[in-house]
Design a protein around this motif. Sequence first.
Motif, PDB file in Angstrom:
ATOM      1  N   UNK A  46      44.753  37.858  41.764  1.00 53.82           N
ATOM      2  CA  UNK A  46      44.319  39.224  42.062  1.00 53.82           C
ATOM      3  C   UNK A  46      44.830  40.111  40.938  1.00 53.82           C
ATOM      4  N   UNK A  47      43.929  40.774  40.288  1.00 50.43           N
ATOM      5  CA  UNK A  47      44.312  41.642  39.177  1.00 50.43           C
ATOM      6  C   UNK A  47      43.889  43.059  39.484  1.00 50.43           C
ATOM      7  N   UNK A  48      44.583  43.952  38.856  1.00 50.91           N
ATOM      8  CA  UNK A  48      44.187  45.341  39.030  1.00 50.91           C
ATOM      9  C   UNK A  48      45.311  46.253  38.633  1.00 50.91           C
ATOM     10  N   UNK A  49      44.982  47.490  38.320  1.00 50.10           N
ATOM     11  CA  UNK A  49      46.049  48.437  37.975  1.00 50.10           C
ATOM     12  C   UNK A  49      46.867  48.804  39.209  1.00 50.10           C
ATOM     13  N   UNK A  50      47.945  49.542  38.992  1.00 47.29           N
ATOM     14  CA  UNK A  50      48.762  49.978  40.126  1.00 47.29           C
ATOM     15  C   UNK A  50      47.899  50.761  41.118  1.00 47.29           C
ATOM     16  N   UNK A  51      48.128  50.485  42.389  1.00 48.81           N
ATOM     17  CA  UNK A  51      47.398  51.232  43.425  1.00 48.81           C
ATOM     18  C   UNK A  51      45.986  50.735  43.642  1.00 48.81           C
ATOM     19  N   UNK A  52      45.677  49.568  43.105  1.00 48.11           N
ATOM     20  CA  UNK A  52      44.300  49.075  43.246  1.00 48.11           C
ATOM     21  C   UNK A  52      44.097  48.318  44.554  1.00 48.11           C
ATOM     22  N   UNK A  53      45.198  47.977  45.222  1.00 49.49           N
ATOM     23  CA  UNK A  53      45.083  47.303  46.525  1.00 49.49           C
ATOM     24  C   UNK A  53      45.526  45.851  46.511  1.00 49.49           C
ATOM     25  N   UNK A  54      46.132  45.407  45.415  1.00 52.48           N
ATOM     26  CA  UNK A  54      46.562  43.995  45.326  1.00 52.48           C
ATOM     27  C   UNK A  54      47.639  43.676  46.361  1.00 52.48           C
ATOM     28  N   UNK A  55      48.713  44.466  46.310  1.00 50.59           N
ATOM     29  CA  UNK A  55      49.840  44.190  47.220  1.00 50.59           C
ATOM     30  C   UNK A  55      49.443  44.388  48.674  1.00 50.59           C
ATOM     31  N   UNK A 219      40.506  50.704  42.869  1.00 51.11           N
ATOM     32  CA  UNK A 219      40.230  51.606  43.999  1.00 51.11           C
ATOM     33  C   UNK A 219      39.933  50.853  45.291  1.00 51.11           C
ATOM     34  N   UNK A 220      40.599  49.737  45.464  1.00 53.05           N
ATOM     35  CA  UNK A 220      40.462  48.987  46.708  1.00 53.05           C
ATOM     36  C   UNK A 220      39.213  48.141  46.799  1.00 53.05           C
ATOM     37  N   UNK A 221      38.439  48.083  45.723  1.00 52.39           N
ATOM     38  CA  UNK A 221      37.214  47.283  45.752  1.00 52.39           C
ATOM     39  C   UNK A 221      37.277  46.214  44.674  1.00 52.39           C
ATOM     40  N   UNK A 222      36.594  45.101  44.942  1.00 56.99           N
ATOM     41  CA  UNK A 222      36.523  44.058  43.926  1.00 56.99           C
ATOM     42  C   UNK A 222      35.444  44.468  42.920  1.00 56.99           C
ATOM     43  N   UNK A 223      35.879  44.627  41.681  1.00 57.04           N
ATOM     44  CA  UNK A 223      34.935  45.045  40.637  1.00 57.04           C
ATOM     45  C   UNK A 223      34.334  43.840  39.930  1.00 57.04           C
ATOM     46  N   UNK A 224      35.086  42.758  39.877  1.00 60.68           N
ATOM     47  CA  UNK A 224      34.576  41.535  39.240  1.00 60.68           C
ATOM     48  C   UNK A 224      35.308  40.363  39.868  1.00 60.68           C
ATOM     49  N   UNK A 225      34.588  39.264  40.025  1.00 64.49           N
ATOM     50  CA  UNK A 225      35.234  38.082  40.608  1.00 64.49           C
ATOM     51  C   UNK A 225      34.517  36.835  40.108  1.00 64.49           C
TER      52      UNK A 225
END
Lengths: 351, 448
Positions: A46-55, A219-225
């Motif tokens: 799971x990748x993403x900037x801080x606050x993207x919803x990973x944790x 922003x809490x959404x999967x942008x690419x997978x």
Amino acid sequence: MAENASNPVIAAADLKKVFRDFWRRPKVRAVDGISFEVSRGEVFGLLGPNGSGKSTTIKMLLGLLFPTSGRLRVLGESPRHVKTRSRVGYLPEHSYIYPHLTSEETLDFYGRLFDLSRRERRRRMEQLLEMIGLQHARHRMVGEFSKGMARRIGLAQALINDPDVVVLDEPTSGLDPIGCRQVKDLILTLARRGKTVLMSSHLLADVEDVCDRIAILYNGKIQAMGPVRELLEEKGRRRITLPELSPEAMARVLELLRKEFGEEPELEHPRRDLEKFFLDVVEKARRGPQASPPKKEKLAGYLEGEDLLQKLAAPSTTETKREEPPPSAPPPAARTDARLSHLLQNGPDNE
Amino acid sequence: MLSIAAVTLRTAVRSRIVVFMMLLLVFILTGLPSAIRGDGTLTGYVQVLLSYTLGFAGFILSVVAVWTGCTAVSSEIRTHQMDLVVTKPVPAVQIWFGKWLGILALSLALLLFTFAAAYGGLRWAMIHRSASEEDIQKLREQVLVAREKIAPRDEGLEEQAENLYRLRQAEGAVPEGVAPSTARRIIADDLRLQANSVPPGYGRRWIFDFGSFVKDRPLFLRYTFTASRAEIEGLWTAGESGSRDQAVRRVTEASGGVRTWRIPSAAARDGSLTIEFGNIHEEPATVIFPPENPPVLLLYHDSFEMNFLRVFCIAFIRIAVLAAIGLTAGTLFSEPVALFFSAWMVLLLNIGRYIRAMAATDVFFPVHDGPARIPGLLDRLLHLFFAALDGLVRPLQSPDVLGAMAAGEWVSWGLVAAEFLVKVLIFCGLLAALSSFVLNRREVGLPA
């Protein structure tokens, strides 16, 4: 959904998490309708900037947070199911270990929570301490540890139960390059042994090194997978790596390429991976005349499949993804030279 | 569960506040007995040691139990240490019980130390403190014993009051608007006061019923009275009138204060003892024995050491309840809210007497210019509130066992068993169930 070999180990469907304030008013939409599945033996990042919803996603997978809506299954059950928890290992982003326990006591404590027998706890503890290279610190309080050491003991506790699913939140955070490499090797080994690994990281190189598939959140959404290789591949472009050529040979190659593509090809020396370079330097230093013989940290035997895991490591179900290079294949340099000679003699059209 | 208990214990021992409290405990145990001046006698010293010192020490241990209880869960949730526990296959109820057992282990160790120190101090004082023969005898007979407290036989005053109320009602003498319960209580209070008032030249008789008793130990009558004179002359008799074993005592005693009369065991027979008081003061002065605090007879039951053990058990049960309250508050709320809530609960438990008094009050804001003491809507609401609060707090109230022990009164195993049943099994069990329910539904991983 009952657990089945063909079923995904982790399945999230339209998962949402909204944090509310004291008056129950929606405050933050941390996860906004994500769906993904992770199969047995897969390393999913799971990748993403801080606050993207990973944790938040990871915490929902562990039952630490409850989804606002959507469906979430781990090993075919709710993540809050006690039985599910017995098969999951978790390394949190920060090492929330009791600071007043020693390394041994820490592992013993978490081993007890899994109801492991005293003998089994002792055995796994020894192997894990050896694996994470903290045998010398077995009687030291965890509160006195450096961040890297605390991370290692956190990783050890996540593996004490020989989990089927390993959830790692920033597993290489705080580790030196050698520790990072060891953790990545460990993740790959776990996956080879049929374990499912879900990890999040800010270190993209780490994710690229170990993950089969990734999901990029924003922003809490999967942008690419998708599979890492597919996502990173630049369609319509190729790179050829050659050994150092004589100026004449190089001129001929460039001429040929100009003719073929009608534009100037990019030419540069390939660069080594910094991590690999660092590890080589350290390894050389270790092997110096004054240095002690190289000591390779060993993977805990029970994780390597010396007993129960042997069953999980059945090639038919678990080793479908990573194939070792065939032993009969020629070394890369020899192949490159042979391909180059062929290309120069016959031209690309005859390829 | 035991591993969680062990970690909780270690965490508590490393808490600075708990360490500070432990040091305070040592200071109280060593400093307080010598700092508080009793009446100068060995008996007084021992009573101070048993009531005040153990009372203060018990307060410190209560604070430790509540504090560690509050922080055991809430602090771990705040620091996310709980994340690694709840993601393991451990049911919430085991987490709660593990934490509770850890706190109980700490409390037990501290309580053992406290009681051992108090008992050691008591024995040391008996050997090294100078005391008269009379003082030592008083100590042995009235403090270092476990005496059963016998209340006088019920004289049927409640029934008389009820009959009188009906009569007054039939006569139309009960003012309109006065609540029946209020009218009954006023009549009953009046009857009790009349029954316990002894005008000059009159007497008052009490009959004490008991079973068999230890014949070689004296009996003690404990009483208090008030009078319109500073001193009153009276005649006490115990036993069968005219019998050679009847005990007679002529006294001149000051009004107020608690008095004790040592009655030879020969005066009593198995079954009952009749005691009379005659007001023989020359000048007119009525003696009133407070109806709420009538004379009681004290009979030897068993040794002080057994009493000490039983009081220890009850003290431990109380600490267990406080730890459970703290732990539950810590499970339900965040750390500061849990501490605030627990402090309120402890306060409520300590003012149970006042709550009971308020619950028994019908009229809080009497209207002086209208019919006397007619409750209004606010009075009714307040009455309901205090009655509900009393209902909540009363089952958790305990008699003052430290005071009883210091007065040489028997604390029964029955009381220990009742305390254990009501407070540990039922109350703590309910708290455990509530906490487990909440912990299962609480999002432990919420950002701090």
